[in-house]
Write a protein that holds these residues in place. Sequence first.
Motif, PDB file in Angstrom:
ATOM      1  N   ASN A  50      42.392   1.130  16.858  1.00 50.38           N
ATOM      2  CA  ASN A  50      42.356   0.253  15.687  1.00 50.38           C
ATOM      3  C   ASN A  50      43.326  -0.917  15.789  1.00 50.38           C
ATOM      4  O   ASN A  50      43.010  -2.025  15.352  1.00 50.38           O
ATOM      5  CB  ASN A  50      42.631   1.057  14.426  1.00 50.38           C
ATOM      6  CG  ASN A  50      41.505   2.019  14.111  1.00 50.38           C
ATOM      7  OD1 ASN A  50      40.420   1.930  14.674  1.00 50.38           O
ATOM      8  ND2 ASN A  50      41.756   2.937  13.208  1.00 50.38           N
ATOM      9  N   ALA A  51      44.500  -0.691  16.357  1.00 48.48           N
ATOM     10  CA  ALA A  51      45.487  -1.782  16.465  1.00 48.48           C
ATOM     11  C   ALA A  51      44.953  -2.906  17.352  1.00 48.48           C
ATOM     12  O   ALA A  51      45.100  -4.086  17.033  1.00 48.48           O
ATOM     13  CB  ALA A  51      46.806  -1.256  17.004  1.00 48.48           C
ATOM     14  N   ARG A  52      44.335  -2.563  18.459  1.00 52.14           N
ATOM     15  CA  ARG A  52      43.783  -3.567  19.368  1.00 52.14           C
ATOM     16  C   ARG A  52      42.616  -4.295  18.714  1.00 52.14           C
ATOM     17  O   ARG A  52      42.489  -5.514  18.829  1.00 52.14           O
ATOM     18  CB  ARG A  52      43.348  -2.883  20.665  1.00 52.14           C
ATOM     19  CG  ARG A  52      42.551  -3.726  21.628  1.00 52.14           C
ATOM     20  CD  ARG A  52      43.444  -4.500  22.581  1.00 52.14           C
ATOM     21  NE  ARG A  52      42.666  -5.213  23.565  1.00 52.14           N
ATOM     22  CZ  ARG A  52      42.550  -4.865  24.837  1.00 52.14           C
ATOM     23  NH1 ARG A  52      43.183  -3.809  25.291  1.00 52.14           N
ATOM     24  NH2 ARG A  52      41.830  -5.569  25.648  1.00 52.14           N
ATOM     25  N   LEU A  53      41.750  -3.555  18.041  1.00 43.34           N
ATOM     26  CA  LEU A  53      40.618  -4.177  17.365  1.00 43.34           C
ATOM     27  C   LEU A  53      41.088  -5.152  16.284  1.00 43.34           C
ATOM     28  O   LEU A  53      40.561  -6.262  16.163  1.00 43.34           O
ATOM     29  CB  LEU A  53      39.711  -3.101  16.764  1.00 43.34           C
ATOM     30  CG  LEU A  53      39.039  -2.164  17.766  1.00 43.34           C
ATOM     31  CD1 LEU A  53      38.369  -1.017  17.048  1.00 43.34           C
ATOM     32  CD2 LEU A  53      38.050  -2.917  18.632  1.00 43.34           C
TER      33      LEU A  53
ATOM     34  N   LEU B 118      48.088   3.580  24.930  1.00 43.32           N
ATOM     35  CA  LEU B 118      48.791   2.573  24.115  1.00 43.32           C
ATOM     36  C   LEU B 118      48.260   1.168  24.394  1.00 43.32           C
ATOM     37  O   LEU B 118      48.113   0.362  23.474  1.00 43.32           O
ATOM     38  CB  LEU B 118      50.297   2.634  24.362  1.00 43.32           C
ATOM     39  CG  LEU B 118      51.044   3.838  23.792  1.00 43.32           C
ATOM     40  CD1 LEU B 118      52.503   3.807  24.236  1.00 43.32           C
ATOM     41  CD2 LEU B 118      50.938   3.877  22.281  1.00 43.32           C
ATOM     42  N   ALA B 119      47.979   0.879  25.652  1.00 41.57           N
ATOM     43  CA  ALA B 119      47.477  -0.446  26.017  1.00 41.57           C
ATOM     44  C   ALA B 119      46.106  -0.723  25.414  1.00 41.57           C
ATOM     45  O   ALA B 119      45.714  -1.881  25.262  1.00 41.57           O
ATOM     46  CB  ALA B 119      47.410  -0.585  27.531  1.00 41.57           C
ATOM     47  N   ARG B 120      45.398   0.312  25.065  1.00 43.25           N
ATOM     48  CA  ARG B 120      44.085   0.145  24.462  1.00 43.25           C
ATOM     49  C   ARG B 120      44.141   0.153  22.943  1.00 43.25           C
ATOM     50  O   ARG B 120      43.105   0.175  22.280  1.00 43.25           O
ATOM     51  CB  ARG B 120      43.131   1.208  24.987  1.00 43.25           C
ATOM     52  CG  ARG B 120      42.541   0.744  26.294  1.00 43.25           C
ATOM     53  CD  ARG B 120      42.377   1.788  27.325  1.00 43.25           C
ATOM     54  NE  ARG B 120      42.049   1.198  28.613  1.00 43.25           N
ATOM     55  CZ  ARG B 120      42.947   0.718  29.468  1.00 43.25           C
ATOM     56  NH1 ARG B 120      44.218   0.740  29.179  1.00 43.25           N
ATOM     57  NH2 ARG B 120      42.580   0.199  30.619  1.00 43.25           N
ATOM     58  N   GLY B 121      45.343   0.118  22.398  1.00 37.68           N
ATOM     59  CA  GLY B 121      45.487  -0.091  20.960  1.00 37.68           C
ATOM     60  C   GLY B 121      45.530   1.150  20.108  1.00 37.68           C
ATOM     61  O   GLY B 121      45.365   1.059  18.892  1.00 37.68           O
ATOM     62  N   PHE B 122      45.769   2.310  20.705  1.00 38.37           N
ATOM     63  CA  PHE B 122      45.915   3.518  19.905  1.00 38.37           C
ATOM     64  C   PHE B 122      47.376   3.673  19.507  1.00 38.37           C
ATOM     65  O   PHE B 122      48.275   3.334  20.276  1.00 38.37           O
ATOM     66  CB  PHE B 122      45.433   4.746  20.697  1.00 38.37           C
ATOM     67  CG  PHE B 122      43.959   4.715  20.979  1.00 38.37           C
ATOM     68  CD1 PHE B 122      43.037   5.035  19.992  1.00 38.37           C
ATOM     69  CD2 PHE B 122      43.484   4.333  22.221  1.00 38.37           C
ATOM     70  CE1 PHE B 122      41.680   4.991  20.243  1.00 38.37           C
ATOM     71  CE2 PHE B 122      42.127   4.286  22.486  1.00 38.37           C
ATOM     72  CZ  PHE B 122      41.220   4.608  21.491  1.00 38.37           C
TER      73      PHE B 122
END
Length: 167
Positions: A89-92, A147-151
């Motif tokens: 969600n953070a990355r999105l 983490l790099a994928r926004g989790f």
Amino acid sequence: MDTLETAAGALSPCGKKRPLSLKARAVQYLARREYSRAELRSKLRRYLLPQDDPGELERVLDELQEKNLLSETRYAESRVRTRSGRFGNARLEYELRQQGVPAEAIAEALEPFKENEAERALALWRRRFSSPADTPKERAKQIRYLLARGFSFDTVQEVLRLAEELP
């Protein structure tokens, strides 16, 4: 009818191509996929001619929004739906903010995906890693990957805990 319409533009009676209007180009873009207002503005800006009124582009975008052909909410929902299997969600949210999508549309698009973020992260972890980490170095690699994928870190910890419990 004196003119023939083509995908690239209209032909005049003498057979020469006339350039498409900004509105026609915008509709062509929107027929292929959803765009944010900022993204569509950027794509159309290159077609502005020096003699064009600078406010014409904004008027076209306003008209498209009024007719509901251009929708920030629809764009955000589409983007989240297609990328949620690979990103948290953070990355999105970050990507949507970069595209100029309003915060309300982002929150609305992410709402259905908040509950299953851990499930999505676990599925992504399973595709990438076949077993839990044996060494601290391998564990750090798995943490960095998620983490790099926004989790979120809490989600990553939960996924790694669940992964260790898997048979």
